[in-house]
Design a protein around this motif. Sequence first.
Motif, PDB file in Angstrom:
ATOM      1  N   TYR A   1      -4.601  -8.372  -0.558  1.00  0.00           N
ATOM      2  CA  TYR A   1      -5.772  -7.614  -0.133  1.00  0.00           C
ATOM      3  C   TYR A   1      -6.297  -6.786  -1.298  1.00  0.00           C
ATOM      4  O   TYR A   1      -5.534  -6.249  -2.105  1.00  0.00           O
ATOM      5  N   THR A   2      -7.613  -6.651  -1.359  1.00  0.00           N
ATOM      6  CA  THR A   2      -8.242  -5.993  -2.501  1.00  0.00           C
ATOM      7  C   THR A   2      -7.853  -4.532  -2.604  1.00  0.00           C
ATOM      8  O   THR A   2      -7.508  -4.039  -3.681  1.00  0.00           O
ATOM      9  N   ASP A   3      -7.927  -3.785  -1.492  1.00  0.00           N
ATOM     10  CA  ASP A   3      -7.650  -2.352  -1.574  1.00  0.00           C
ATOM     11  C   ASP A   3      -6.219  -2.085  -2.021  1.00  0.00           C
ATOM     12  O   ASP A   3      -5.986  -1.270  -2.923  1.00  0.00           O
ATOM     13  N   ALA A   4      -5.250  -2.773  -1.419  1.00  0.00           N
ATOM     14  CA  ALA A   4      -3.848  -2.538  -1.778  1.00  0.00           C
ATOM     15  C   ALA A   4      -3.572  -2.926  -3.225  1.00  0.00           C
ATOM     16  O   ALA A   4      -2.798  -2.253  -3.932  1.00  0.00           O
ATOM     17  N   ASN A   5      -4.186  -4.019  -3.721  1.00  0.00           N
ATOM     18  CA  ASN A   5      -3.963  -4.422  -5.103  1.00  0.00           C
ATOM     19  C   ASN A   5      -4.623  -3.469  -6.086  1.00  0.00           C
ATOM     20  O   ASN A   5      -4.049  -3.171  -7.141  1.00  0.00           O
ATOM     21  N   ALA A   6      -5.803  -2.976  -5.760  1.00  0.00           N
ATOM     22  CA  ALA A   6      -6.430  -1.989  -6.634  1.00  0.00           C
ATOM     23  C   ALA A   6      -5.612  -0.699  -6.661  1.00  0.00           C
ATOM     24  O   ALA A   6      -5.439  -0.079  -7.722  1.00  0.00           O
ATOM     25  N   GLN A   7      -5.075  -0.286  -5.504  1.00  0.00           N
ATOM     26  CA  GLN A   7      -4.195   0.886  -5.476  1.00  0.00           C
ATOM     27  C   GLN A   7      -2.945   0.635  -6.308  1.00  0.00           C
ATOM     28  O   GLN A   7      -2.469   1.539  -7.013  1.00  0.00           O
ATOM     29  N   ALA A   8      -2.417  -0.583  -6.211  1.00  0.00           N
ATOM     30  CA  ALA A   8      -1.237  -0.918  -7.013  1.00  0.00           C
ATOM     31  C   ALA A   8      -1.552  -0.848  -8.501  1.00  0.00           C
ATOM     32  O   ALA A   8      -0.733  -0.378  -9.301  1.00  0.00           O
ATOM     33  N   ALA A   9      -2.741  -1.306  -8.896  1.00  0.00           N
ATOM     34  CA  ALA A   9      -3.123  -1.236 -10.309  1.00  0.00           C
ATOM     35  C   ALA A   9      -3.152   0.214 -10.782  1.00  0.00           C
ATOM     36  O   ALA A   9      -2.626   0.547 -11.855  1.00  0.00           O
TER      37      ALA A   9
ATOM     38  N   ALA B   1       1.547  -9.463  -3.187  1.00  0.00           N
ATOM     39  CA  ALA B   1       1.550  -9.722  -1.750  1.00  0.00           C
ATOM     40  C   ALA B   1       1.458  -8.421  -0.976  1.00  0.00           C
ATOM     41  O   ALA B   1       1.774  -7.339  -1.483  1.00  0.00           O
ATOM     42  N   SER B   2       1.051  -8.527   0.288  1.00  0.00           N
ATOM     43  CA  SER B   2       0.791  -7.328   1.080  1.00  0.00           C
ATOM     44  C   SER B   2       2.057  -6.602   1.489  1.00  0.00           C
ATOM     45  O   SER B   2       2.015  -5.399   1.756  1.00  0.00           O
ATOM     46  N   GLY B   3       3.202  -7.297   1.543  1.00  0.00           N
ATOM     47  CA  GLY B   3       4.419  -6.589   1.900  1.00  0.00           C
ATOM     48  C   GLY B   3       5.558  -7.517   2.264  1.00  0.00           C
ATOM     49  O   GLY B   3       5.429  -8.751   2.241  1.00  0.00           O
ATOM     50  N   GLN B   4       6.678  -6.889   2.606  1.00  0.00           N
ATOM     51  CA  GLN B   4       7.898  -7.611   2.961  1.00  0.00           C
ATOM     52  C   GLN B   4       8.313  -7.206   4.372  1.00  0.00           C
ATOM     53  O   GLN B   4       8.286  -6.034   4.732  1.00  0.00           O
TER      54      GLN B   4
ATOM     55  N   HIS C   1     -13.895  -0.794  -2.319  1.00  0.00           N
ATOM     56  CA  HIS C   1     -14.729  -0.362  -3.443  1.00  0.00           C
ATOM     57  C   HIS C   1     -14.217   0.936  -4.063  1.00  0.00           C
ATOM     58  O   HIS C   1     -14.211   1.089  -5.291  1.00  0.00           O
ATOM     59  N   VAL C   2     -13.779   1.880  -3.243  1.00  0.00           N
ATOM     60  CA  VAL C   2     -13.254   3.133  -3.785  1.00  0.00           C
ATOM     61  C   VAL C   2     -11.980   2.875  -4.569  1.00  0.00           C
ATOM     62  O   VAL C   2     -11.783   3.416  -5.669  1.00  0.00           O
ATOM     63  N   ALA C   3     -11.084   2.036  -4.037  1.00  0.00           N
ATOM     64  CA  ALA C   3      -9.844   1.725  -4.750  1.00  0.00           C
ATOM     65  C   ALA C   3     -10.137   1.012  -6.064  1.00  0.00           C
ATOM     66  O   ALA C   3      -9.495   1.285  -7.091  1.00  0.00           O
ATOM     67  N   MET C   4     -11.119   0.099  -6.055  1.00  0.00           N
ATOM     68  CA  MET C   4     -11.445  -0.633  -7.282  1.00  0.00           C
ATOM     69  C   MET C   4     -12.125   0.270  -8.299  1.00  0.00           C
ATOM     70  O   MET C   4     -11.848   0.179  -9.509  1.00  0.00           O
ATOM     71  N   LEU C   5     -13.004   1.151  -7.852  1.00  0.00           N
ATOM     72  CA  LEU C   5     -13.639   2.107  -8.761  1.00  0.00           C
ATOM     73  C   LEU C   5     -12.574   2.947  -9.454  1.00  0.00           C
ATOM     74  O   LEU C   5     -12.617   3.148 -10.676  1.00  0.00           O
ATOM     75  N   THR C   6     -11.603   3.420  -8.699  1.00  0.00           N
ATOM     76  CA  THR C   6     -10.531   4.233  -9.268  1.00  0.00           C
ATOM     77  C   THR C   6      -9.705   3.429 -10.265  1.00  0.00           C
ATOM     78  O   THR C   6      -9.380   3.915 -11.360  1.00  0.00           O
TER      79      THR C   6
ATOM     80  N   GLY D   1       0.810  -1.213   0.000  1.00  0.00           N
ATOM     81  CA  GLY D   1       0.000   0.000   0.000  1.00  0.00           C
ATOM     82  C   GLY D   1       0.840   1.258   0.000  1.00  0.00           C
ATOM     83  O   GLY D   1       0.564   2.216  -0.746  1.00  0.00           O
ATOM     84  N   VAL D   2       1.877   1.294   0.832  1.00  0.00           N
ATOM     85  CA  VAL D   2       2.765   2.454   0.899  1.00  0.00           C
ATOM     86  C   VAL D   2       3.478   2.649  -0.429  1.00  0.00           C
ATOM     87  O   VAL D   2       3.557   3.770  -0.963  1.00  0.00           O
ATOM     88  N   ASN D   3       4.007   1.566  -0.992  1.00  0.00           N
ATOM     89  CA  ASN D   3       4.762   1.682  -2.237  1.00  0.00           C
ATOM     90  C   ASN D   3       3.865   1.995  -3.431  1.00  0.00           C
ATOM     91  O   ASN D   3       4.289   2.688  -4.354  1.00  0.00           O
ATOM     92  N   ALA D   4       2.635   1.505  -3.417  1.00  0.00           N
ATOM     93  CA  ALA D   4       1.714   1.848  -4.497  1.00  0.00           C
ATOM     94  C   ALA D   4       1.409   3.346  -4.479  1.00  0.00           C
ATOM     95  O   ALA D   4       1.423   4.010  -5.529  1.00  0.00           O
ATOM     96  N   ALA D   5       1.140   3.887  -3.300  1.00  0.00           N
ATOM     97  CA  ALA D   5       0.842   5.316  -3.200  1.00  0.00           C
ATOM     98  C   ALA D   5       2.055   6.156  -3.619  1.00  0.00           C
ATOM     99  O   ALA D   5       1.910   7.185  -4.302  1.00  0.00           O
ATOM    100  N   LEU D   6       3.244   5.728  -3.217  1.00  0.00           N
ATOM    101  CA  LEU D   6       4.447   6.470  -3.597  1.00  0.00           C
ATOM    102  C   LEU D   6       4.739   6.343  -5.087  1.00  0.00           C
ATOM    103  O   LEU D   6       5.166   7.312  -5.727  1.00  0.00           O
ATOM    104  N   LEU D   7       4.509   5.160  -5.657  1.00  0.00           N
ATOM    105  CA  LEU D   7       4.716   4.991  -7.096  1.00  0.00           C
ATOM    106  C   LEU D   7       3.782   5.912  -7.875  1.00  0.00           C
ATOM    107  O   LEU D   7       4.181   6.530  -8.864  1.00  0.00           O
ATOM    108  N   HIS D   8       2.533   6.021  -7.424  1.00  0.00           N
ATOM    109  CA  HIS D   8       1.577   6.920  -8.096  1.00  0.00           C
ATOM    110  C   HIS D   8       2.066   8.358  -8.035  1.00  0.00           C
ATOM    111  O   HIS D   8       2.013   9.101  -9.033  1.00  0.00           O
ATOM    112  N   ALA D   9       2.559   8.783  -6.864  1.00  0.00           N
ATOM    113  CA  ALA D   9       3.065  10.147  -6.723  1.00  0.00           C
ATOM    114  C   ALA D   9       4.330  10.359  -7.550  1.00  0.00           C
ATOM    115  O   ALA D   9       4.509  11.411  -8.186  1.00  0.00           O
ATOM    116  N   LEU D  10       5.219   9.377  -7.552  1.00  0.00           N
ATOM    117  CA  LEU D  10       6.470   9.512  -8.306  1.00  0.00           C
ATOM    118  C   LEU D  10       6.206   9.577  -9.807  1.00  0.00           C
ATOM    119  O   LEU D  10       6.930  10.266 -10.542  1.00  0.00           O
TER     120      LEU D  10
END
Length: 734
Positions: free
Chosen positions: A461-469, A350-353, A524-529, A304-313
């Motif tokens: 997890y659904t939210d973290a994977n949708a954010q990663a997408a 996966a959810s993280g390391q 649901h919000v992450a998947m909608l996005t 989740g942290v890395n997905a959000a940072l990748l989006h910002a980067l």
Amino acid sequence: MRTALAVMALWALLGPGARPDSVARAEVPSRPAKVAPEIRWRAWGPDALRESRKARRPLLLFITTPWCHLCRVMEATTFADAGVRALVDATVIPVRLDGERRPDLNERYNLGGWPTTIYLIENGEPLLYPREEETQPGAPPGAPGKILIAKVGSTFLATGDLKALLLATAKYFRENRQGLEKLYARIETVREGEERPAGDLVAPDAAAAKAQAKKIADALYADFDPERGGFADAPLFSEKFPFPEGLEFAMARGAAGDARFGVAAEAIVRALLRGALHDRLRGGFHRYSASRDWMEPHFEKLLGVNAALLHALAQATALPEAGEEARVAAGETLDWMRATLAIPGSPLLASGQDAQTTRSEGRFVEGAYYTWTRAELDRALSAMPEGDRRIVRAAFGLSEPVEPGTQADRRPLFLAQDEADLAARLAVPPARVRAALARGRALLVRARAEGRAPEVFRTAYTDANAQAASALFAAGAALGRADADAMALAITERLWKKRWVKDRGLRHEAGQGGVPAGGLLRDHVAMLTALLDAYEATGERAHLSRAASVAAVMEKRFLDARRGIYLDVAPARPGPGVPRPLTRGRAIVDENAAAALALLRLADHTGRLEPRARAGTLLAWCDTQAASYGRFAARLGLALERIHRPPLTLAVWARPGDPARTRLLTAARAPLNRATIVRPLDPAKEAATLSKLGAQTAPETSILVCRDHRCAAPIRPGGDLRAAVRRAAASFAP
């Protein structure tokens, strides 16, 4: 950590408990010297709450995560103590909870970090302590005042601290049961009086949205750390989190002409990428730093942290100074996610390391895999000439020898000096610096690979994977990497096929994991996005149809019509173990702001009024809460920016079967940020939409860049399409 620190003061009122010990870099024996009987942890649910009611004891809820280092410290030391075990058995019903599997409960009960140890009463409400009562100005004599309350609990607790808390709270709970009932009744009355019905909410117009966005921007800038980069609370809190939504809001404000954020965004990106939070060898980011200078990471690396940072980067690649560094870091983070978080047989991640690994002396030490001594660095670089080793040591901040065996002896790598500064300081050619750093990095990667890599937790997890997408779509657009788009599409497709239940919504994980049957708003919000991102990347209307289905489930299952907001969990019949939906707090404001952003995009794509109207109601409610959260309302700021500053539309005017359409869509996403929207339009069906954008005609197979009913000249295939789109987009800059 505000709540946790408030609870420290609470202890002083409860009894003579000591302050928590300093354990930021504690080592945990793999085999404790004393093995106490294990605590009989209960699972969260109706049985534990019924047991609490029957025994007339509070619950002691211990919230942990698989990757939490200090959780392991506490379990191996505090909870292994025989005295603690006896007090737990005698005074509480102990419940252990995985905060990742139950993010809904984590949001309700977490006291500022993991581990959290919090007391609950038999109905699942936090045990509260009235710290003091303030008389309201002008109130008549004897009128009730304002109660300042605190939750009973803390984050990490050393053995003596937990014993003191257990003893003091047992006494407090036993002697104040009737008083507690009156306190909760009074709080409920206050809550009901503060609620504003949806009918009183007015969607913000452009002027109101502009004014509120500026207030949030001012709060964000007030917390900007110009010396070290990032955002931090002064002077009490030393922790520093990357806060990617704050970075995105800063970039949006800077792009819109707010000069202070143009400078701040550059500083934030440089500090984030050069500090020790950034894994310089294999990419990705650790969760946060315990120090303001980014030099004391907590080493877990979470999706989740890395997905959000990748989006910002991905958006930061457009920055004039730090853009190239952001481009490199985004590519490395993408590669780390793909290589490390892959789940065999599934496109999901996966959810993280973990942060932790076992050293040769048989002890668990946080971050040993990621830290180096001067001697280890020199051994790894032994194949290089001393002059080149000196370059690498200077670049990674390990030039100065320190006393072996001290805490400072082991340090994470960070970029102490960039290539140009190194070349000037060491009086060597820049080409030699580049070559030395490239070879040194390769040797360090090889040396680190000889150790045991931290465990990867392969729950998806659904939210973290949708954010990663969403992040992968953004990276694909910014970096021109088709593999990122392919990963993102595979993730969204798997989530839809395996996690979506028609008319009921999304499951949080493969087996639901105890999450309420109605699901979680965050999924649901992450998947909608993500589905809207998929539509803009491919032009395939199936993704848009699916997005509309997710929005319909949100409206049907999560809407609180009385308040005009979405609840974090679908309302369920009250009962033991069923959490009351959140109606206040930073998390619910953030989720409703994210929902509003997605609904505004859905309205732009579909032309429907309902999503835009719902977004307006959500933002109106969030606006009533924003003053309490300062910079943490950054996502609300992004949504308000979209209200008062219509997005730049990049219309791809090409038929679905046109072989050039994919290339046009890829080029149109080049300036991707929160202030743009890519509109795949079919010339055979959507001439009216083109006219509304401001273009009466356009040649088929072209890109039109439009804002405020004005369009630049159509861009046809040929040449550098991405550069042409960027130039056209820049012509609309403020």
